[in-house]
Design a protein around this motif. Structure first.
Motif, PDB file in Angstrom:
ATOM      1  N   THR A   1      51.096  85.709  26.720  1.00 55.19           N
ATOM      2  CA  THR A   1      50.157  84.968  27.561  1.00 55.19           C
ATOM      3  C   THR A   1      49.366  85.896  28.471  1.00 55.19           C
ATOM      4  O   THR A   1      49.867  86.910  28.955  1.00 55.19           O
ATOM      5  CB  THR A   1      50.900  83.940  28.437  1.00 55.19           C
TER       6      THR A   1
ATOM      7  N   TYR B   1      44.116  89.293  26.432  1.00 53.81           N
ATOM      8  CA  TYR B   1      43.249  88.926  25.311  1.00 53.81           C
ATOM      9  C   TYR B   1      42.298  90.066  24.952  1.00 53.81           C
ATOM     10  O   TYR B   1      41.970  90.917  25.776  1.00 53.81           O
ATOM     11  CB  TYR B   1      42.441  87.669  25.662  1.00 53.81           C
TER      12      TYR B   1
ATOM     13  N   GLN C   1      44.478  78.736  22.762  1.00 56.46           N
ATOM     14  CA  GLN C   1      43.391  78.852  23.725  1.00 56.46           C
ATOM     15  C   GLN C   1      42.178  78.009  23.351  1.00 56.46           C
ATOM     16  O   GLN C   1      41.274  77.832  24.163  1.00 56.46           O
ATOM     17  CB  GLN C   1      42.993  80.321  23.895  1.00 56.46           C
TER      18      GLN C   1
ATOM     19  N   GLU D   1      42.163  75.924  27.100  1.00 57.40           N
ATOM     20  CA  GLU D   1      41.587  77.211  27.473  1.00 57.40           C
ATOM     21  C   GLU D   1      42.027  77.631  28.868  1.00 57.40           C
ATOM     22  O   GLU D   1      41.992  76.843  29.812  1.00 57.40           O
ATOM     23  CB  GLU D   1      40.053  77.111  27.420  1.00 57.40           C
ATOM     24  N   CYS D   2      42.441  78.897  28.996  1.00 59.47           N
ATOM     25  CA  CYS D   2      42.848  79.400  30.307  1.00 59.47           C
ATOM     26  C   CYS D   2      41.615  79.688  31.156  1.00 59.47           C
ATOM     27  O   CYS D   2      40.492  79.786  30.655  1.00 59.47           O
ATOM     28  CB  CYS D   2      43.710  80.657  30.170  1.00 59.47           C
TER      29      CYS D   2
END
Length: 650
Positions: free
Chosen positions: A342, A345, A592, A596-597
């Motif tokens: 987590t 990216y 995601q 979405e974060c």
């Protein structure tokens, strides 16, 4: 240096409140891997030997046997890494401590040291780097630890237009950040000596003494505020740790190929990383970005020399990250891989051509590591990283040679008159024997080595993480298409990697340019240009084997199909429309895209509205320089001074 960065110099005293991984059976783990890999390889080699033996071993068969043993050793290591990762993930066991609960830092304790977030860039798309950089800044701006971070964009850009765009975009960024802009800096080197290595070295020498650690980003990296703070806490609360590497998960892909790679990474990475962490323990690799590095030991032990001799083993060290991790570990510092995916990216090439171009650079850097296997003081896991990193590409050439030798052997037998009486007084003929039973055993055994880790990864995701992929049915659809695509492109990558390895070994070098990061559809002309030799070779190969040895042709068919259809595969898989259509049908869905974060949402919104400032660029203000020395390492000597061995509190 120690006078400037006192916090690191006194860090040999272990913080008793720290949450430090307790590694059980560190040396035994490599022994366990050896006891799994060696018998498996021997069994596979024995089955291959039994196929060749009845009719007498020829020179070609001896060569195939030697290449096969090498290839099976590689496959068995990857296989058992995946199996161990599956078991540990299935039962929620931490790969380091082998406990049910993973070691985590104390999140209630505020940061006490200063840390830098650095993004080295080189001739990149201005919009993408500035938007990603700002997203990371804003992720930390509103946190209680915001004052402990400074941000540096370290430009090596040579293109004058892009350099001007970077400056104007940075002027815009400073205005957008308001009072927080005092913690954000931009530096462009006039002479970009030694590529990224030199870029980071100059940062460390000028400003490294101000900071305990640096979080290194790539031009396409995005990290959440929670992850960056977590990394800083791990460094502060684990004084014997110099490197913590995260697993950067691919995001923002729209082409079919990009989404295929993205889905596969999200599906298999947690399991494979867990298995990798099991046997490498505190000798983790560094992948060049999305990681945190303690600056003082990095400066003390990671000054890279220019290697003697000619390419591919001489010259500047190209894939520096592997080497830097190995040098930190040989000096007594610990390096860890986080198996939690987590908050970290990156982006990947959107088509097979760009993917192969990136691999061409990595092939040259990884093969160079073979010349570093004898560096004094390296830990065994780091030597294995060097070896396996190179063999990840050399294995393609080994497989290609095996197929070529097998074809040559079969053609010789098919076009030769067999001798049934090989001695003068022989009463009964010597019939040619085909061990069909052993052939099937070897085929299914090889298939198990190749595909069982994938099936375990799919099963694990169905049990533990199916919601992250849109549910069980969506996950299964994506997994089936991923398996088919993996089989189709495997021959293409085998050919590309084989060609790359040969070109490196004969001394051809490659320029390390900025890679294509945004999606693009490959034109038919480009697709045929990169595949015409491969496809013509496959047609000749297929026609010849079909005429002389139809049974061999059937065995080779999965390889030949991918090579013949290489251009259409490259062209169609680079399509945005196909990728989006598959997403609408919930194929290759990732977490995601479902939820979405904040960091990725910032990036997506800003990419749509970004505009370079029309105002004249201002010369950026930089912090005071300290100009500390980063000494060059003598690789034929042990590092001095050696870091003291820490006494465990456990």
């Amino acid at each position: 240096m120690c006078e400037t960065n006192n916090s690191t110099c006194i860090s040999h005293e272990r913080n008793k409140t720290a949450s430090i991984p307790v590694i059980k059976g560190e040396r035994m783990r490599l022994f366990i891997m050896a006891m799994l890999v060696i018998p498996s390889t021997a069994l596979a080699g024995w089955s291959l030997y039994q196929i060749f033996l009845p009719n007498g071993l020829t020179t070609l068969e001896i060569a195939q046997l030697g290449l096969g043993l090498t290839l099976f050793a590689w496959l068995c290591m990857a296989f058992w890494t995946g199996v161990i990762g599956f078991v540990l993930q299935l039962f929620d066991i931490d790969p380091l401590s082998l406990r049910r609960k993973q070691s985590t830092p104390d999140h209630n304790k505020p940061l006490s040291q200063r840390h830098a977030v650095v993004m080295p860039v080189y001739n990149e798309d201005t919009r993408r780097i500035m938007v990603g950089f700002e997203a990371c800044i804003r992720e930390l701006m509103s946190t209680q630890n915001a004052a402990k971070f400074d941000f540096y964009m370290l430009s090596d850009t040579r293109d004058s237009e892009k350099a001007d765009s970077e400056l104007r975009a940075f002027t815009r960024l400073k205005k957008r950040l308001g009072h927080f802009s005092s913690k954000v800096f931009y530096r462009r080197r006039e002479q970009n000596l030694h590529r990224k290595v030199g870029n980071l070295k100059e940062f460390c020498e000028r400003w490294g003494g101000h900071y305990e650690s640096m979080i290194v980003l790539d031009a396409d990296s995005v990290m959440s505020g929670e992850r960056m703070q977590d990394l800083a806490r791990r460094i502060e609360q684990n004084p014997d740790t110099a490197l913590v590497q995260t697993i950067p998960m691919p995001v923002r892909q729209n082409t079919f190929f990009g989404r295929f790679v993205q889905f596969a990474a999200h599906l298999y990475s947690p399991m494979l990383a867990t298995g990798l962490s099991f046997w490498q323990t505190d000798s983790a690799n560094y992948w060049g970005h999305n990681a945190i590095i303690r600056i003082a030991p990095f400066m003390q032990h990671c000054g890279l020399p220019t290697l003697e001799g000619r390419a591919p083993f001489g010259g500047e060290i190209l894939s520096h990250d592997f080497v830097e991790a190995a040098l930190l570990r040989r000096a007594g510092w610990q390096a860890y891989l986080l198996t939690d995916t987590t908050g970290s990216y990156e982006e990947v090439p959107s088509n097979i051509v760009d993917y192969a171009i990136r691999d061409r650079r990595w092939v040259q850097g990884n093969i160079q590591h073979l010349g570093l296997l004898n560096v004094k003081g390296l830990k065994t896991p780091n030597r294995l990283h060097f070896l396996f990193g190179a063999f990840a590409y050399i294995s393609s050439l080994v497989l290609f040679c095996m197929l070529a030798l097998g074809t040559a052997d079969a053609l010789i037998r098919a076009t030769s008159v067999p001798e049934f009486f090989v001695s003068e007084y022989q009463l009964f003929p010597s019939w040619q024997i085909a061990r069909q039973d052993m052939m099937m055993v070897t085929m299914w055994g090889t298939a198990a080595l190749l595909f069982l880790p994938k099936l375990l990864g799919i099963a694990l995701a169905l049990i533990k993480r199916r919601a992250e992929f849109g549910g069980a049915w969506s996950l299964l659809k994506g997994a089936i298409v991923e398996l088919i695509m993996a089989v189709l492109i495997a021959p293409l990558m085998m050919f590309f990697h084989s060609y790359f390895v040969i070109s490196v070994l004969i001394g051809h070098s490659v320029k390390w340019e900025a890679q294509e990061r945004e999606g693009r559809k490959v034109p038919w002309k480009t697709a045929f240009k990169h595949t015409q030799i491969m496809s013509c070779m496959a047609v000749i190969w297929g026609v010849t084997t079909f005429h002389f040895t139809p049974s061999l042709f059937m065995w080779l068919l999965p390889v030949l199909v991918g090579m013949v259809l290489a251009a259409p595969i490259i062209r169609l898989s680079s399509s945005d429309k196909l990728g989006v259509a598959m997403r609408k049908r919930r194929v290759f869905v990732i977490d995601q895209e479902l939820e979405e974060c904040t960091a990725l949402k910032r990036l997506r919104v800003a990419m749509a509205y970004f505009a370079i400032s029309q105002h004249p660029a201002k010369i950026p203000v930089l912090p005071d320089s300290l100009w500390l020395t980063m000494p060059e390492q003598a690789l034929n000597q042990r590092p001095l001074p050696m870091r003291p061995v820490l006494v465990s509190n456990h």
